[in-house]
Design an enzyme around this catalytic site. Structure first.
Site, mmCIF file in Angstrom:
data_model
loop_
_atom_site.group_PDB
_atom_site.id
_atom_site.type_symbol
_atom_site.label_atom_id
_atom_site.label_comp_id
_atom_site.label_asym_id
_atom_site.label_seq_id
_atom_site.Cartn_x
_atom_site.Cartn_y
_atom_site.Cartn_z
ATOM 1 N N LYS A 1 40.548 55.722 43.715
ATOM 2 C CA LYS A 1 41.172 54.401 43.628
ATOM 3 C C LYS A 1 40.208 53.383 44.239
ATOM 4 C CE LYS A 1 44.280 51.126 43.319
ATOM 5 N NZ LYS A 1 44.555 50.540 41.993
ATOM 6 N N CYS B 1 39.517 43.448 38.852
ATOM 7 C CA CYS B 1 40.962 43.635 39.062
ATOM 8 C C CYS B 1 41.694 42.315 38.796
ATOM 9 C CB CYS B 1 41.262 44.123 40.479
ATOM 10 S SG CYS B 1 43.055 44.305 40.721
HETATM 11 C C1 SIN Z 1 45.461 47.288 40.558
HETATM 12 O O1 SIN Z 1 45.451 47.967 41.605
HETATM 13 O O2 SIN Z 1 46.117 46.247 40.488
HETATM 14 C C2 SIN Z 1 44.658 47.722 39.388
HETATM 15 C C3 SIN Z 1 43.243 47.932 39.728
HETATM 16 C C4 SIN Z 1 42.314 47.241 38.803
HETATM 17 O O3 SIN Z 1 42.728 46.636 37.836
HETATM 18 O O4 SIN Z 1 41.118 47.266 39.027
#
Ligand code: SIN
Length: 312
Positions: A45, A130
């Protein structure tokens, strides 16, 4: 049949892995992706320097009729140190991607400096795309800001590094981002992140389906496949050969994987469909991909990679 891939000096025995954000927040999830005999790798993540709870729930919604998903997770993650500890101590033969997504340039530079100085010997992804942090625009839509951060990064960073990009929708923008990226020794680009700031409505309640940002969220799954193919294709046509491409977006079948490779993808990430089916999806997709190749008497992905035909 050869279903392998290569980025920089890293060999991948399978080309499928998770998309950052799906099944990769905790060590248990990361372990589960790595444990699949059909995954070629895992990406963590995207980390921020400290633990982050992310946006309020509901923040992920599965759209009906297999359209895909809308999410505004807001980068929930366990913090940089958690993932660094994982990648430094995990025993695996598979190459691992460490993804970072600082909310500021300084955060990104600090995390990359720590990775540079650490014993981490995998690949690093700098997520510049993001769409879900309120008040923070997607850096990679700002070509000068992208050039500025990469200039600073490559003043000290020597390990294999790639960037995660948002989708682009204009031929001139493909040219502009490629012109920036080609000026740096990137190992790869990952395209696409979700299509930012879509809106879905529940017809029973006339209400948006997720809570953050008044319902606006990133789109994934089948409905983004054409955009993913276009971005992989457009970047493959423009980027230096040494910059490999991870194709992400719209994969629900082996044919979708095949199409991304045809457009030039070296590896393929699975997001929404991994949420739906969990890690058995890797075996199904690889089996279907092998069938697609077999139907046309191909023995390897190398025979189709980047070989999309156009109508003359
Ligand atoms: C998110 O955590 O909102 C998604 C991550 C991303 O779009 O890079």
């Amino acid at each position: 049949m050869d279903l392998t891939g290569q980025i920089a000096n890293f060999h991948f025995n399978h080309i499928l892995l998770n998309a950052a954000g799906v099944k990769c927040q905790t060590t248990a999830e990361l372990d589960q992706v790595l444990a699949s005999p059909y995954s070629g790798s895992v990406v963590t993540k995207s980390a921020t320097p400290m633990t982050r709870p992310g946006n309020p729930s509901p923040r992920y919604y599965q759209l009906p009729e297999e359209l895909g998903s809308v999410n505004s997770m807001g980068l929930p993650n366990e913090g940089f140190a958690y993932y660094l500890d994982y990648v430094l101590n995990k025993k695996t033969d598979k190459p691992v991607f460490f993804s970072v997504a600082g909310l500021t340039k300084d955060d990104n530079l600090a995390m990359l400096m720590e990775l540079e100085q650490s014993n981490f010997n995998g690949l690093v992804e700098l997520n510049l795309s993001c769409p879900n942090v309120p008040g923070k625009p997607q850096t990679a839509y700002d070509f000068e800001a992208t050039r500025a951060i990469l200039t600073e990064v490559f003043s000290f960073f020597t390990k294999p590094l790639g960037v995660k990009l948002p989708p682009y929708f204009d031929m001139v923008h493909f040219d502009m981002i490629a012109a920036v990226l080609n000026d740096f020794p990137l190992a790869f680009v990952n395209t696409i992140n979700s299509i930012g700031n879509g809106l879905a409505i529940d017809p029973h309640t006339d209400t948006v389906v997720i809570k953050p940002k008044g319902g606006f969220g990133g789109l994934g799954g089948s409905l983004v496949k054409a955009t993913a193919l276009a971005n992989v294709r457009a970047l493959r046509e423009r980027l230096n050969e040494s910059i490999k491409i991870i194709g992400t977006g719209g994969v629900t079948s082996g044919r979708d994987v095949y199409d991304l490779v045809l457009c030039g993808a070296d590896l393929v990430e699975v997001g929404t469909q991994l949420m739906v089916e969990d890690t058995p999806v890797f075996e199904r997709l690889e089996g279907e991909l092998a069938n697609e190749l077999d139907k046309k008497d191909y023995q390897s992905l190398a025979e189709i990679r980047g070989k999309l035909q156009i109508i003359s």
